[in-house]
Design an enzyme around this catalytic site. Structure first.
Site, mmCIF file in Angstrom:
data_model
loop_
_atom_site.group_PDB
_atom_site.id
_atom_site.type_symbol
_atom_site.label_atom_id
_atom_site.label_comp_id
_atom_site.label_asym_id
_atom_site.label_seq_id
_atom_site.Cartn_x
_atom_site.Cartn_y
_atom_site.Cartn_z
ATOM 1 N N ARG A 169 22.006 -41.511 59.541
ATOM 2 C CA ARG A 169 23.229 -41.298 58.746
ATOM 3 C C ARG A 169 22.912 -41.174 57.258
ATOM 4 N NH1 ARG A 169 24.587 -41.040 63.365
ATOM 5 N NH2 ARG A 169 26.512 -41.769 64.317
ATOM 6 N N SER A 243 32.972 -44.442 63.379
ATOM 7 C CA SER A 243 32.331 -45.729 63.090
ATOM 8 C C SER A 243 32.512 -46.065 61.610
ATOM 9 C CB SER A 243 30.838 -45.673 63.393
ATOM 10 O OG SER A 243 30.615 -45.340 64.735
ATOM 11 N N GLU A 339 29.666 -47.124 56.630
ATOM 12 C CA GLU A 339 29.217 -45.757 56.856
ATOM 13 C C GLU A 339 30.186 -44.788 56.192
ATOM 14 O OE1 GLU A 339 29.336 -42.315 59.006
ATOM 15 O OE2 GLU A 339 29.313 -43.594 60.789
HETATM 16 N N1 EPU Z 1 29.712 -52.482 71.844
HETATM 17 C C1 EPU Z 1 30.386 -53.654 72.092
HETATM 18 N N2 EPU Z 1 31.682 -53.747 71.661
HETATM 19 C C2 EPU Z 1 32.304 -52.735 71.029
HETATM 20 C C3 EPU Z 1 31.605 -51.551 70.766
HETATM 21 C C4 EPU Z 1 30.285 -51.437 71.194
HETATM 22 O O1 EPU Z 1 29.865 -54.586 72.670
HETATM 23 O O2 EPU Z 1 33.495 -52.900 70.691
HETATM 24 C C5 EPU Z 1 28.333 -52.334 72.359
HETATM 25 C C6 EPU Z 1 28.360 -51.439 73.599
HETATM 26 O O3 EPU Z 1 28.550 -52.174 74.745
HETATM 27 C C7 EPU Z 1 27.002 -50.793 73.576
HETATM 28 C C8 EPU Z 1 26.644 -50.755 72.113
HETATM 29 O O4 EPU Z 1 27.530 -51.637 71.445
HETATM 30 O O5 EPU Z 1 26.066 -51.566 74.250
HETATM 31 C C9 EPU Z 1 26.716 -49.362 71.530
HETATM 32 O O6 EPU Z 1 28.047 -48.860 71.599
HETATM 33 P P1 EPU Z 1 28.381 -47.288 71.649
HETATM 34 O O7 EPU Z 1 27.591 -46.625 72.685
HETATM 35 O O8 EPU Z 1 29.850 -47.145 71.691
HETATM 36 O O9 EPU Z 1 27.814 -46.709 70.286
HETATM 37 P P2 EPU Z 1 27.784 -47.293 68.804
HETATM 38 O O10 EPU Z 1 26.417 -47.774 68.496
HETATM 39 O O11 EPU Z 1 28.918 -48.244 68.610
HETATM 40 C C10 EPU Z 1 26.977 -45.027 67.737
HETATM 41 C C11 EPU Z 1 27.420 -44.121 66.623
HETATM 42 C C12 EPU Z 1 28.590 -43.269 67.042
HETATM 43 C C13 EPU Z 1 28.191 -42.454 68.254
HETATM 44 C C14 EPU Z 1 27.740 -43.403 69.379
HETATM 45 C C15 EPU Z 1 27.205 -42.672 70.582
HETATM 46 C C16 EPU Z 1 26.878 -45.270 64.557
HETATM 47 C C17 EPU Z 1 27.374 -46.012 63.364
HETATM 48 N N3 EPU Z 1 27.773 -44.908 65.456
HETATM 49 O O12 EPU Z 1 28.062 -45.938 67.962
HETATM 50 O O13 EPU Z 1 28.901 -42.382 65.976
HETATM 51 O O14 EPU Z 1 29.272 -41.654 68.719
HETATM 52 O O15 EPU Z 1 26.674 -44.252 68.879
HETATM 53 O O16 EPU Z 1 25.952 -42.128 70.317
HETATM 54 O O17 EPU Z 1 25.675 -45.012 64.646
HETATM 55 C C18 EPU Z 1 30.199 -42.191 64.002
HETATM 56 O O18 EPU Z 1 29.157 -42.160 63.370
HETATM 57 O O19 EPU Z 1 31.316 -42.111 63.416
HETATM 58 C C19 EPU Z 1 30.169 -42.367 65.443
HETATM 59 C C20 EPU Z 1 31.273 -42.476 66.175
#
Ligand code: EPU
Length: 343
Positions: A169, A243, A339
């Protein structure tokens, strides 16, 4: 002369749906129009500086107050195949094109590389700004070059992949060249033959659910769309900017200590030996998931996303983000970084 409007609400121009007012506002469709608008006399009083903000799709910004300057909305359009070689097609895209529409165009044409990035809100110009990424793919993997207007020198500069210094990012446009350039077009190097990336566990599960037998760009894109739609609020219905925080990177030794205390903690090993934590998990564990105060809230299905249920002020969303930051610091000793671009 392009018309500059005065005292315009930007509610329709930011996906958080914050009702802030821009002192001056205009859209531009070309580099010439941009250059002309940058000369606009904002009539600042003696101790006030000219302020200009370039807005793309408005999907990664939080207005915490009215904008006492000029907001210019980038609407430079156009998708042009500029060259091809045996394995790739090079496509130059106007920064003001909608990102997801561009992804759909690629899929229709059979150009591969952006299918995992389906349904990301915002415009093409923002894709290199913060090296957008999702479901195992980052834009830097298909990025070839970009053109940007240097605001002070009033000329177009070409940036190669290396020049952009992409990170998680991150790019030079958020760091050392912050507020110095306006990205006007981006050239992507797309693959003629797909190299599918289904490393992200939920993708395979989703495609199984969809009954996909032959992997295709369409199927993968649809799987991403399904997953995103099930977890992330649609900004057209509930204001948000994806995010709100980045996933923080910590040293492995610190991760081991946290894991002793919180065995279910979610972290991924990075090639540099550090661990990236899932901020969504931390925020959920701290009890914020589904929290709502007035119209500001923490999304009930993805704790990393802050939402505006209707008439929240940007300052209320910001205050909530500050409370979340503090509580994560207290509970886990981890400092989250926003972010979203706060204005
Ligand atoms: N999780 C939780 N609780 C929550 C949310 C997530 O426990 O409320 C845990 C999930 O269970 C999972 C882990 O966190 O094990 C990762 O969650 P998720 O796959 O939803 O992805 P993320 O890390 O929360 C990142 C990006 C997203 C992108 C997704 C999918 C960042 C800041 N965010 O989110 O990007 O869509 O991965 O690749 O890196 C964005 O940048 O705006 C965005 C949406």
């Amino acid at each position: 002369m392009i018309k500059v409007q005065e005292n315009i609400s930007v509610k329709a121009y930011n996906s958080f749906g914050i009702n802030a007012v821009a002192k001056f506002f205009s859209k531009f469709n070309s580099i010439d129009e941009l250059a002309e608008l940058l000369e606009f006399d904002q009539r600042p009083t003696s101790n006030e500086k000219r302020k200009t903000l370039i807005l793309g799709g408005g999907s990664n910004i939080l207005f915490t107050k009215d904008y006492n300057g000029l907001i210019l909305k980038n609407e430079i359009k156009g998708i042009r195949e500029i060259k091809e070689d045996e394995h790739h097609v090079y496509v130059q895209v106007g920064a003001g094109e909608n990102w997801h529409q561009f992804v759909l165009h690629c899929i229709k044409k059979g150009w591969a590389g952006v299918e995992n990035l389906s349904l990301i809100p915002g415009n093409v110009g923002a894709s290199p700004m913060q090296n957008i990424g999702a479901y195992g793919v980052e834009i830097k993997e298909v990025f070839y070059s970009l053109e940007a207007f240097h605001i002070k020198d009033k000329k177009i500069i070409n940036f190669s992949l290396n020049d952009c210094e992409f990170g998680y990012r991150e790019s030079v446009f958020k760091r050392k060249f912050k507020d110095q350039f306006v990205i006007t077009s981006v050239t992507y190097r797309l693959n003629k033959a797909p190299k599918f990336n289904i490393s992200y566990g939920a993708l395979e599960q989703e495609m199984e659910k969809m009954g996909v037998k032959d992997l295709s760009l369409q199927a993968l894109s649809q799987a991403v769309i399904n997953i995103r739609s099930s977890k992330l609020p649609n900004p057209a219905e509930i204001g948000n900017a994806g995010s709100f925080f980045k996933n923080p990177e910590i040293e492995n030794s610190k991760f081991e200590i946290l894991k002793d205390k919180f065995p279910a903690i979610v972290g991924y090993n990075l090639p540099n030996g550090n661990t990236k934590l899932a901020a969504g998990w931390l925020i959920e564990q701290a009890g914020w998931k589904g929290y709502r105060k007035g119209d500001a809230g923490c999304h009930e299905k993805q704790a990393l996303v802050l939402v505006n249920y209707g008439n929240a002020k940007g300052s209320e969303i910001y205050l909530l983000s500050e409370e979340i930051l503090q509580s994560i610091k207290e509970k886990f000793g981890v400092v989250l970084e926003r972010e979203v671009n706060v204005k």
